[in-house]
Structure formats: C-alpha cells, structure tokens
Design a protein around this motif. Structure first.
Motif, PDB file in Angstrom:
ATOM      1  N   ILE A 195     -12.524   2.144  69.978  1.00 44.70           N
ATOM      2  CA  ILE A 195     -12.346   2.241  71.430  1.00 44.70           C
ATOM      3  C   ILE A 195     -12.742   3.643  71.902  1.00 44.70           C
ATOM      4  O   ILE A 195     -13.524   3.801  72.828  1.00 44.70           O
ATOM      5  CB  ILE A 195     -10.893   1.919  71.836  1.00 44.70           C
ATOM      6  CG1 ILE A 195     -10.590   0.448  71.576  1.00 44.70           C
ATOM      7  CG2 ILE A 195     -10.651   2.282  73.308  1.00 44.70           C
ATOM      8  CD1 ILE A 195      -9.113   0.086  71.675  1.00 44.70           C
ATOM      9  N   VAL A 196     -12.191   4.647  71.258  1.00 46.79           N
ATOM     10  CA  VAL A 196     -12.433   6.036  71.663  1.00 46.79           C
ATOM     11  C   VAL A 196     -13.896   6.428  71.501  1.00 46.79           C
ATOM     12  O   VAL A 196     -14.445   7.166  72.317  1.00 46.79           O
ATOM     13  CB  VAL A 196     -11.489   6.995  70.895  1.00 46.79           C
ATOM     14  CG1 VAL A 196     -11.849   8.443  71.142  1.00 46.79           C
ATOM     15  CG2 VAL A 196     -10.043   6.731  71.296  1.00 46.79           C
ATOM     16  N   ARG A 197     -14.553   5.921  70.475  1.00 44.08           N
ATOM     17  CA  ARG A 197     -15.973   6.220  70.249  1.00 44.08           C
ATOM     18  C   ARG A 197     -16.902   5.412  71.147  1.00 44.08           C
ATOM     19  O   ARG A 197     -18.106   5.633  71.148  1.00 44.08           O
ATOM     20  CB  ARG A 197     -16.336   5.948  68.796  1.00 44.08           C
ATOM     21  CG  ARG A 197     -15.723   6.917  67.830  1.00 44.08           C
ATOM     22  CD  ARG A 197     -16.183   6.633  66.426  1.00 44.08           C
ATOM     23  NE  ARG A 197     -15.455   7.460  65.488  1.00 44.08           N
ATOM     24  CZ  ARG A 197     -15.100   7.080  64.279  1.00 44.08           C
ATOM     25  NH1 ARG A 197     -15.416   5.885  63.828  1.00 44.08           N
ATOM     26  NH2 ARG A 197     -14.442   7.904  63.501  1.00 44.08           N
ATOM     27  N   GLY A 198     -16.342   4.461  71.881  1.00 39.68           N
ATOM     28  CA  GLY A 198     -17.155   3.655  72.773  1.00 39.68           C
ATOM     29  C   GLY A 198     -17.831   2.476  72.098  1.00 39.68           C
ATOM     30  O   GLY A 198     -18.678   1.819  72.695  1.00 39.68           O
ATOM     31  N   VAL A 227      -1.501  -0.162  66.745  1.00 34.33           N
ATOM     32  CA  VAL A 227      -2.920  -0.509  66.823  1.00 34.33           C
ATOM     33  C   VAL A 227      -3.599   0.102  65.602  1.00 34.33           C
ATOM     34  O   VAL A 227      -3.362   1.269  65.278  1.00 34.33           O
ATOM     35  CB  VAL A 227      -3.552   0.033  68.134  1.00 34.33           C
ATOM     36  CG1 VAL A 227      -5.055  -0.167  68.144  1.00 34.33           C
ATOM     37  CG2 VAL A 227      -2.909  -0.631  69.342  1.00 34.33           C
ATOM     38  N   LYS A 228      -4.415  -0.691  64.915  1.00 31.75           N
ATOM     39  CA  LYS A 228      -5.100  -0.188  63.730  1.00 31.75           C
ATOM     40  C   LYS A 228      -5.924   1.043  64.078  1.00 31.75           C
ATOM     41  O   LYS A 228      -6.530   1.123  65.145  1.00 31.75           O
ATOM     42  CB  LYS A 228      -6.035  -1.250  63.156  1.00 31.75           C
ATOM     43  CG  LYS A 228      -5.329  -2.414  62.524  1.00 31.75           C
ATOM     44  CD  LYS A 228      -6.345  -3.373  61.934  1.00 31.75           C
ATOM     45  CE  LYS A 228      -5.661  -4.564  61.319  1.00 31.75           C
ATOM     46  NZ  LYS A 228      -6.660  -5.514  60.755  1.00 31.75           N
ATOM     47  N   GLN A 229      -5.911   2.009  63.159  1.00 29.18           N
ATOM     48  CA  GLN A 229      -6.678   3.248  63.353  1.00 29.18           C
ATOM     49  C   GLN A 229      -8.142   2.932  63.637  1.00 29.18           C
ATOM     50  O   GLN A 229      -8.742   3.518  64.532  1.00 29.18           O
ATOM     51  CB  GLN A 229      -6.562   4.134  62.114  1.00 29.18           C
ATOM     52  CG  GLN A 229      -7.314   5.448  62.214  1.00 29.18           C
ATOM     53  CD  GLN A 229      -6.663   6.438  63.153  1.00 29.18           C
ATOM     54  OE1 GLN A 229      -5.470   6.644  63.073  1.00 29.18           O
ATOM     55  NE2 GLN A 229      -7.431   7.060  64.017  1.00 29.18           N
ATOM     56  N   SER A 230      -8.720   2.006  62.902  1.00 30.44           N
ATOM     57  CA  SER A 230     -10.133   1.665  63.093  1.00 30.44           C
ATOM     58  C   SER A 230     -10.381   1.080  64.482  1.00 30.44           C
ATOM     59  O   SER A 230     -11.406   1.379  65.115  1.00 30.44           O
ATOM     60  CB  SER A 230     -10.619   0.701  62.010  1.00 30.44           C
ATOM     61  OG  SER A 230      -9.874  -0.506  62.037  1.00 30.44           O
TER      62      SER A 230
END
Length: 86
Positions: A39-42, A31-34
């Motif tokens: 996702i993690v940042r919402g 999965v691309k880092q961006s």
C-alpha cells in the motif's frame, strides 16, 4: 496526485503524528507487513475496506474518521461513467 497517493499520505502522516513506524503499524493493526508495504509503495492502489478498517482501529479511529480528511474529501475524479461526469 493519484487517489491512492492521498490515503498513503494519510497513513504516513498519522504514523508520524503518533510516533509509530510502518512495521509497528502492521503489528498493532493485524495487517500483514507485506500488505502494508505494498500500500505504502503504491503497488496496491485499492486496499480493501477490512484492511482500511484495521488501520483506522490501530490509530484509535473509526473508518469514517480515518477517511474524513480534506485532501480525500476534495478529490475530484476525472472521466465519465455512461453520460455522467464524475
């Protein structure tokens, strides 16, 4: 807690349990880092099934196992669709 926050917590908990960083998860899942950062940042509230499947595989889990946890299973949607409450 929002629905999207629940699977973000799942990702973070599994990373912690497995001793891997978000960066490492991106590398091993493909999965691309961006994408993972969003996702993690919402910023991405509804990631695709393929993305979730790749993340599950990175944790050596099936998608079913990845999504089968108490907080998600107990989530109640508020609101209605048509005449039926969710």
């Amino acid at each position: 807690m929002e629905y999207s926050d629940i699977y973000v917590q799942r990702i973070l908990n599994l990373c912690g349990k497995n001793g891997i960083s978000i960066n490492r998860l991106a590398n091993i899942s493909g999965v691309k880092q961006s994408t993972l950062d969003n996702i993690v940042r919402g910023l991405t509230k509804n990631p695709g099934v393929m993305t979730m499947h790749k993340l599950a595989a990175a944790f050596n889990m099936t998608l079913s196992e990845f999504l089968d946890f108490k907080e998600l299973n107990e989530y109640k949607f508020d609101g209605a669709v048509g005449d039926k409450a969710l």
